[in-house]
Motif scaffolding. Structure first.
Motif, PDB file in Angstrom:
ATOM      1  N   SER A  92       0.826  -1.209   0.000  1.00 21.23           N
ATOM      2  CA  SER A  92       0.000   0.000   0.000  1.00 21.23           C
ATOM      3  C   SER A  92       0.864   1.264   0.000  1.00 21.23           C
ATOM      4  O   SER A  92       2.075   1.214   0.249  1.00 21.23           O
ATOM      5  CB  SER A  92      -0.991   0.046   1.160  1.00 21.23           C
ATOM      6  N   LEU A  93       0.212   2.367  -0.257  1.00 18.92           N
ATOM      7  CA  LEU A  93       0.906   3.651  -0.333  1.00 18.92           C
ATOM      8  C   LEU A  93       1.214   4.208   1.051  1.00 18.92           C
ATOM      9  O   LEU A  93       2.310   4.724   1.302  1.00 18.92           O
ATOM     10  CB  LEU A  93       0.052   4.646  -1.118  1.00 18.92           C
ATOM     11  N   ASN A  94       0.254   4.096   1.978  1.00 23.33           N
ATOM     12  CA  ASN A  94       0.384   4.725   3.302  1.00 23.33           C
ATOM     13  C   ASN A  94       0.227   3.758   4.479  1.00 23.33           C
ATOM     14  O   ASN A  94       0.153   4.201   5.618  1.00 23.33           O
ATOM     15  CB  ASN A  94      -0.650   5.838   3.445  1.00 23.33           C
ATOM     16  N   HIS A  95       0.126   2.453   4.200  1.00 24.03           N
ATOM     17  CA  HIS A  95      -0.015   1.441   5.248  1.00 24.03           C
ATOM     18  C   HIS A  95      -1.194   1.736   6.192  1.00 24.03           C
ATOM     19  O   HIS A  95      -1.030   1.810   7.423  1.00 24.03           O
ATOM     20  CB  HIS A  95       1.270   1.336   6.068  1.00 24.03           C
ATOM     21  N   PRO A  96      -2.408   1.881   5.665  1.00 18.85           N
ATOM     22  CA  PRO A  96      -3.554   2.124   6.553  1.00 18.85           C
ATOM     23  C   PRO A  96      -3.962   0.856   7.295  1.00 18.85           C
ATOM     24  O   PRO A  96      -3.997  -0.232   6.725  1.00 18.85           O
ATOM     25  CB  PRO A  96      -4.653   2.570   5.584  1.00 18.85           C
ATOM     26  N   CYS A  97      -4.269   1.005   8.579  1.00 20.05           N
ATOM     27  CA  CYS A  97      -4.754  -0.094   9.411  1.00 20.05           C
ATOM     28  C   CYS A  97      -6.036   0.343  10.108  1.00 20.05           C
ATOM     29  O   CYS A  97      -6.260   1.541  10.325  1.00 20.05           O
ATOM     30  CB  CYS A  97      -3.707  -0.481  10.459  1.00 20.05           C
ATOM     31  N   ASP A  98      -6.841  -0.623  10.469  1.00 20.05           N
ATOM     32  CA  ASP A  98      -8.113  -0.335  11.122  1.00 20.05           C
ATOM     33  C   ASP A  98      -7.874   0.108  12.564  1.00 20.05           C
ATOM     34  O   ASP A  98      -7.551  -0.700  13.435  1.00 20.05           O
ATOM     35  CB  ASP A  98      -9.018  -1.573  11.072  1.00 20.05           C
ATOM     36  N   GLY A  99      -8.055   1.399  12.821  1.00 24.45           N
ATOM     37  CA  GLY A  99      -7.820   1.942  14.155  1.00 24.45           C
ATOM     38  C   GLY A  99      -8.900   1.637  15.151  1.00 24.45           C
ATOM     39  O   GLY A  99      -8.753   1.950  16.342  1.00 24.45           O
ATOM     40  N   GLN A 100      -9.996   1.028  14.695  1.00 23.16           N
ATOM     41  CA  GLN A 100     -11.099   0.695  15.593  1.00 23.16           C
ATOM     42  C   GLN A 100     -10.895  -0.639  16.303  1.00 23.16           C
ATOM     43  O   GLN A 100     -11.617  -0.955  17.246  1.00 23.16           O
ATOM     44  CB  GLN A 100     -12.419   0.650  14.804  1.00 23.16           C
ATOM     45  N   LEU A 101      -9.915  -1.407  15.874  1.00 19.92           N
ATOM     46  CA  LEU A 101      -9.684  -2.709  16.485  1.00 19.92           C
ATOM     47  C   LEU A 101      -8.921  -2.567  17.799  1.00 19.92           C
ATOM     48  O   LEU A 101      -8.215  -1.576  18.020  1.00 19.92           O
ATOM     49  CB  LEU A 101      -8.907  -3.607  15.523  1.00 19.92           C
ATOM     50  N   GLU A 102      -9.057  -3.559  18.650  1.00 20.40           N
ATOM     51  CA  GLU A 102      -8.398  -3.529  19.950  1.00 20.40           C
ATOM     52  C   GLU A 102      -6.883  -3.466  19.787  1.00 20.40           C
ATOM     53  O   GLU A 102      -6.296  -4.152  18.949  1.00 20.40           O
ATOM     54  CB  GLU A 102      -8.795  -4.776  20.753  1.00 20.40           C
ATOM     55  N   GLU A 124      -5.304   3.989  -3.852  1.00 18.23           N
ATOM     56  CA  GLU A 124      -3.947   4.129  -3.297  1.00 18.23           C
ATOM     57  C   GLU A 124      -3.098   2.900  -3.604  1.00 18.23           C
ATOM     58  O   GLU A 124      -1.893   3.016  -3.881  1.00 18.23           O
ATOM     59  CB  GLU A 124      -4.017   4.375  -1.788  1.00 18.23           C
ATOM     60  N   ILE A 125      -3.707   1.726  -3.566  1.00 14.85           N
ATOM     61  CA  ILE A 125      -2.966   0.496  -3.872  1.00 14.85           C
ATOM     62  C   ILE A 125      -2.598   0.461  -5.352  1.00 14.85           C
ATOM     63  O   ILE A 125      -1.492   0.042  -5.727  1.00 14.85           O
ATOM     64  CB  ILE A 125      -3.788  -0.733  -3.446  1.00 14.85           C
ATOM     65  N   LYS A 126      -3.495   0.904  -6.204  1.00 10.70           N
ATOM     66  CA  LYS A 126      -3.191   0.964  -7.631  1.00 10.70           C
ATOM     67  C   LYS A 126      -2.077   1.975  -7.922  1.00 10.70           C
ATOM     68  O   LYS A 126      -1.195   1.730  -8.758  1.00 10.70           O
ATOM     69  CB  LYS A 126      -4.452   1.310  -8.424  1.00 10.70           C
TER      70      LYS A 126
END
Length: 267
Positions: A92-102, A124-126
């Motif tokens: 990925s371009l910016n390494h987004p992760c789900d911030g809602q997870l524990e 972003e991945i493209k």
């Protein structure tokens, strides 16, 4: 008398390592496949990992993040790694992760995947694929889910990217035979402080079961909180090199492509 001498020789040949590889050579003629993957485009990958792999003739997959400082600062070295046969995979371009997870309090609002639209994630991945093509000139590669996250709300965003990649690596550990592999979520063993003995035992299990084994590394000899020691990593790759008659070690793009071809031919 001659027949008595020949029989033990034949039995010995039948159970030699090379014969076993030929008998159970589902993985490009080998007993199992091992993929070495390294996430986040770290300096230690260029400093520690690639020289160690090259010294043994082994090739890995480096899942590159577009905004990684080590990508911008050392672009010629990544280009050279690709020329030498290592895969530059898309992380990925910016390494987004789900911030809602524990346990995800460290995720910034800007890189919170739960705040992304599906279109943004896909685009972003493209864009990252375009960046990687500009670096290595290649049009085929694999993807790795940042943090292993696959969903935006109820939508699996990779469903819109399947035609762009040979396969996608997840973070859930498992050994899988060639017919068990899901190329949209390839299993992998995260390595965090594990010993050489642990990793080599996994390889031996893969050999015995005729499976695919994917290692997921971040830091190697430092460079990341998720780290493995240089000594343990060195012992693992030495074992892989010394047992290459039984073990196919290749980048993910090659192994995923092989799986796709083999399974489509058997259908």
């Amino acid at each position: 008398m001659k027949r008595r001498l020949i029989l033990p020789i034949l039995v010995s040949l039948m159970f030699s390592p090379m014969a076993k590889a030929q008998q159970t050579g589902e993985w490009n003629g080998k007993r199992c496949a091992v993929v070495l993957t390294y996430d986040d485009a770290l300096d230690v990958h260029l400093d520690n990992v690639i020289p160690a792999l090259d010294s043994l003739g082994l090739k890995g997959t480096f899942y590159v993040v577009g905004n990684a400082p080590a990508l911008n600062d050392r672009l010629p070295e990544w280009r050279e790694a690709a020329r030498e046969g290592h895969e530059l995979g898309n992380h990925s371009l910016n390494h987004p992760c789900d911030g809602q997870l524990e346990g995800r309090s460290w995720v910034s609002a800007e890189n919170d995947l739960s705040r992304y639209s599906v279109a943004r994630a896909v685009n972003e991945i493209k864009v990252m694929n375009t960046l990687l093509k500009a670096i290595d000139g290649k049009t085929e590669r694999s993807f790795a889910f940042p943090c292993g996250d696959k969903m935006i709300d109820t939508v699996a965003f990779y469903d819109f990217l399947k035609d762009d990649f040979a396969g996608a690596r997840g973070v859930v550990p498992a050994l899988q035979t060639i017919n068990q592999v899901n190329l949209d979520d390839i299993r992998a063993y995260p390595i965090i402080g594990h010993s050489a003995e642990y990793m080599i035992d996994l390889v031996k299990q893969a050999e015995e079961s005729g499976s695919l084994l994917v290692f997921l590394f971040h830091g190697v000899g430092g460079g990341h909180d998720l780290n493995v020691s240089l000594e343990a990593h060195r012992a693992l790759i030495r074992y892989l090199h010394d047992n290459e008659c039984d073990i196919w070690v290749a980048p993910m793009v090659d192994v995923a492509g092989y799986i796709r071809r083999q399974t489509s031919e058997s259908e």
